[in-house]
Design a protein around this motif. Sequence first.
Motif, PDB file in Angstrom:
ATOM      1  N   ASN A 162       0.714  -0.769  -0.697  1.00 33.84           N
ATOM      2  CA  ASN A 162       0.031   0.000  -0.526  1.00 33.84           C
ATOM      3  C   ASN A 162       0.787   1.588   0.138  1.00 33.84           C
ATOM      4  O   ASN A 162       1.672   1.196   0.617  1.00 33.84           O
ATOM      5  N   ALA A 164       1.309   4.908  -0.909  1.00 31.75           N
ATOM      6  CA  ALA A 164       0.544   6.837  -0.857  1.00 31.75           C
ATOM      7  C   ALA A 164       2.019   7.610  -0.690  1.00 31.75           C
ATOM      8  O   ALA A 164       3.037   7.431  -0.235  1.00 31.75           O
ATOM      9  N   ARG A 165       1.499   9.263  -1.070  1.00 33.50           N
ATOM     10  CA  ARG A 165       2.058  10.595  -1.218  1.00 33.50           C
ATOM     11  C   ARG A 165       2.695  11.041  -0.430  1.00 33.50           C
ATOM     12  O   ARG A 165       1.129  11.252   0.209  1.00 33.50           O
ATOM     13  N   LEU A 174       2.823   2.386   3.252  1.00 34.50           N
ATOM     14  CA  LEU A 174       2.814   1.903   4.475  1.00 34.50           C
ATOM     15  C   LEU A 174       2.597   0.830   4.586  1.00 34.50           C
ATOM     16  O   LEU A 174       2.962   0.724   6.223  1.00 34.50           O
ATOM     17  N   SER A 424       0.034  12.760   6.009  1.00 36.90           N
ATOM     18  CA  SER A 424      -1.662  12.743   4.832  1.00 36.90           C
ATOM     19  C   SER A 424      -0.994  12.573   4.003  1.00 36.90           C
ATOM     20  O   SER A 424       0.238  12.163   2.810  1.00 36.90           O
ATOM     21  N   PHE A 425      -1.747  11.940   3.240  1.00 36.29           N
ATOM     22  CA  PHE A 425      -1.928  10.988   1.703  1.00 36.29           C
ATOM     23  C   PHE A 425      -1.979  12.593   0.685  1.00 36.29           C
ATOM     24  O   PHE A 425      -3.124  13.449   1.404  1.00 36.29           O
ATOM     25  N   SER A 426      -1.832  11.914  -0.223  1.00 37.72           N
ATOM     26  CA  SER A 426      -2.429  13.059  -1.544  1.00 37.72           C
ATOM     27  C   SER A 426      -3.600  12.920  -1.562  1.00 37.72           C
ATOM     28  O   SER A 426      -4.214  11.891  -1.950  1.00 37.72           O
ATOM     29  N   ASN A 440      -8.358  11.859  -0.187  1.00 32.91           N
ATOM     30  CA  ASN A 440      -6.982  11.089  -0.093  1.00 32.91           C
ATOM     31  C   ASN A 440      -7.218   9.748  -0.402  1.00 32.91           C
ATOM     32  O   ASN A 440      -7.918   9.378  -0.948  1.00 32.91           O
ATOM     33  N   VAL A 442      -5.138   6.412  -1.479  1.00 29.38           N
ATOM     34  CA  VAL A 442      -3.788   5.010  -1.572  1.00 29.38           C
ATOM     35  C   VAL A 442      -4.336   4.002  -2.435  1.00 29.38           C
ATOM     36  O   VAL A 442      -4.837   3.778  -2.951  1.00 29.38           O
ATOM     37  N   THR A 462      -6.335   1.645  -6.943  1.00 30.71           N
ATOM     38  CA  THR A 462      -6.442   3.166  -5.730  1.00 30.71           C
ATOM     39  C   THR A 462      -7.799   2.978  -5.000  1.00 30.71           C
ATOM     40  O   THR A 462      -8.907   3.081  -5.537  1.00 30.71           O
ATOM     41  N   PHE A 471      -8.591   9.909   5.666  1.00 30.97           N
ATOM     42  CA  PHE A 471      -7.499   9.036   5.717  1.00 30.97           C
ATOM     43  C   PHE A 471      -8.233   7.877   5.120  1.00 30.97           C
ATOM     44  O   PHE A 471      -7.322   7.013   5.623  1.00 30.97           O
TER      45      PHE A 471
END
Length: 856
Positions: A162, A164-165, A174, A424-426, A440, A442, A462, A471
Amino acid sequence: MRNTTSPANDIGTQYYATQLGIYDEMYATENKALPYWERFMAALENMGSENLELRRKEAQRLLRENGVTYNVYGDSQNLTRPWRLDPVPLLISSDEWSVIEAGIKQRAELLDLILKDIYGKQSLLKKGLLPPDLVLSHEGFLHPCVSALQNQQRHLTIYSANLARGPNGRMWVLDDRTQAPSGSGYALENRTVMTRVLTDIFRETQVHRLSGFFKALHKGLAAIAPHNKEDPRIVILTPGPLNETYFEHAYLAAYLGYTLVQGGDLTVRDGHVWLKSLAGLQPVDVILRRVDDSFCDPLELRSGSKLGVAGLLEVVRRGNVAIANPLGSSVLENPGLLAFLPRLSRHFLNQELKLSSVATWWCGQRRERDFVLQSLDSLVIKPINRSQGNHAVFGGELTLKEKEDLRCQILAKPHLFIGQEQVSFSTLPSFIDNHIEPRNAVIRSFVVASGNDYTVMPGGLTRIAPQKNNFIVSNQAGGISKDTWVLATEPDKTVSLWTQPRRNQLIDAITEPLTSRAADNLFWVGRHLERTEAVTRLLRTVLQKLRETLEFKDPVDNDCLTVLLRTLTQVTGTYPGFVKGDAQLLKTPETELLSLVKDSSKKGSLTANILAFFHAAFNIRDLWSQDTWRSVDNIQRRWQLRVINTEINVEQLQNNLDDLITGIVAFTGLTSESMTRESAWFMLDSGRRLERALALIALLRSTLVPRHEDALQNQVLEAVLVTTDSLTIYQRRYRSFIQLPLVLELLLLDETHPRSVAYQLYQLSIHLEALPRGKGKSHLSEEERLILKAYTDLRLCNVLELTRVNESEGIYTSLERVLSDTTDLLWKIAEVIAQTYFTHSQTSQLIILNAPEDEL
């Protein structure tokens, strides 16, 4: 971006608001959209929000009709929940993806080496590179699996991460999924749907295809087969239809051409794993498992498990079966390992990690523990074991009492906890309420071992959070999926799963064995379908007679209605019903009729039969063609929407019953025209023939065995012909004459009439003879003897003798005896078939125990 749509039809990209401190996939760190995002969003703008909403609805329709579902644990009332797909994909440039791909492959190689060491030499533990408390206290470490790994190039066959940016634009890992990674089938289905709803945009965007990954999966699984077997038998081991991702298990089995099995379908004998099928035991070479490793062998691992195969681990030790992924591989999902991966990467690969993990502190070390305890407010605290009841908590959201309790737990057993940085995810554009909004996200990536290397799916699954500033993206919490488009610099080549020979040649066809469990479900699909049809047709006749009674006030109509109402109770078995009902119930039957239609808790009701049919069909989802499954879904879904979820009266039932008959006929036609005449067909149609005969006999015993006055007799005979869809053929044959002997000749003895008892018995005898255990025998099996007796006794009947009335009892005694004896023989046949062919174990609700496997 140029906008040619009206304001009301605007998708709202000009109002797209990124969040402060949050990286956005479309804008990155710039004030304008990235070029490839700009082109894509311009295409959506030209399409307009109304058109895009239509595309979104079309995607949901396709997903629903294709049977794409996701099960939510604890939701026993809703076995299948529709899969949700956002029509705006995640776009990733080819250059950026090459960096991500390299990092994922490196991570897979590293974890493979760690797995090999933990269950092999254990040098990492001996040298202190990994703390023993971290590994040995994790539920995923299975001591019986030590030294059980086979000699193969890659042990970690399938891997998922998984991603995330973060705010700085870097992609973070993650967590790792190594036990039974799920999601690749959903990613494939998302892609299939997106190519249909955004065909032009997809073609113009030049997206990398996913088929190469699945070809590598097919090749990789075949490569790990023991003894270099050329054409190994590969099965997918599923916990069963209550598992959250059961759709994917069935979908991949059908797509890859593998047999879908449950633990009860397999057995261990003579150091090998065998598949229990109608044709006998078949050897199994490779198991692609979707069952948690600790559940896979009740003999050496979790003793209470009903999902696995006793003795499986010993077969692994002997090298006679390969499992992907190996038993014990869930030890790699220990989140505490994340803190040690940089050091292990340098140790094994002499490289720095290309994709960093989220900052993690394992509390089993004093300094790290003290840091976590001092920083509770800013960290996420997780137990290293993901068993049910253990959840991550955000320290800053706890009360003072909760923080103190958590501190005590950590101090008591520090090696069982980790602290992680809150990341914090993009965000990325999503189509929410007819407008583009940031959500947000992942990304779940997928990797498969293929030879000496790993192959990464170009893209992945995604998932986005359903609300802003949230999140949590899991499907259990209502997350929404997206397709992931990795952009190609040139058109991608088509990759096919088909193996192309160098020249045209004839090869022997391979027939996948039918498991005993699948045969059982097919048999009951046929039986539940016929029960549903029999009740539906009889209900239509009852409603018609009820209307005539109310309209014409004829006493004979009323007497005929009474006969039909009591017949309805006897055919459905919903006693006491109308059989012993008082005069008022027979006079105003509407409430009882609605209960018989809608009450799912009433065994024998129409709704109960439809649900039983759907569940039996869902249990063998992998065996149905897409069109056939669509007809199954239509029967259940349309009934749910139009009858169960609607306030409806008796007058409104007729159209719904007609629609239900149409659905049943569609399913029957599809199976008749698309299923090869092999074991699966014979089991399905045997169930139908057996149940149709039983239902027809029950109808005849209730309506025609009692002696009626002539006027009533004529009405009852006509009602029986209408109920059995035989009135037209009767009129063609006998014109205006309606007599009991002629009706019995047609419905009881006519082998050419698909609605007659004789026809059902004849077809059933053919099917039983064709089943595997009936082949090559010089003597008749028990079920063949029983059906031969039933068929012969019926054929020897004389219709005129059957219609001689016993004046003292007021019934046709000979007819009753023949029908009763045939019923007894049919029930015996059903019992013998079950004992002979359906020998699988039941998994029932214990499937729920497998919940920690791999949440999406």
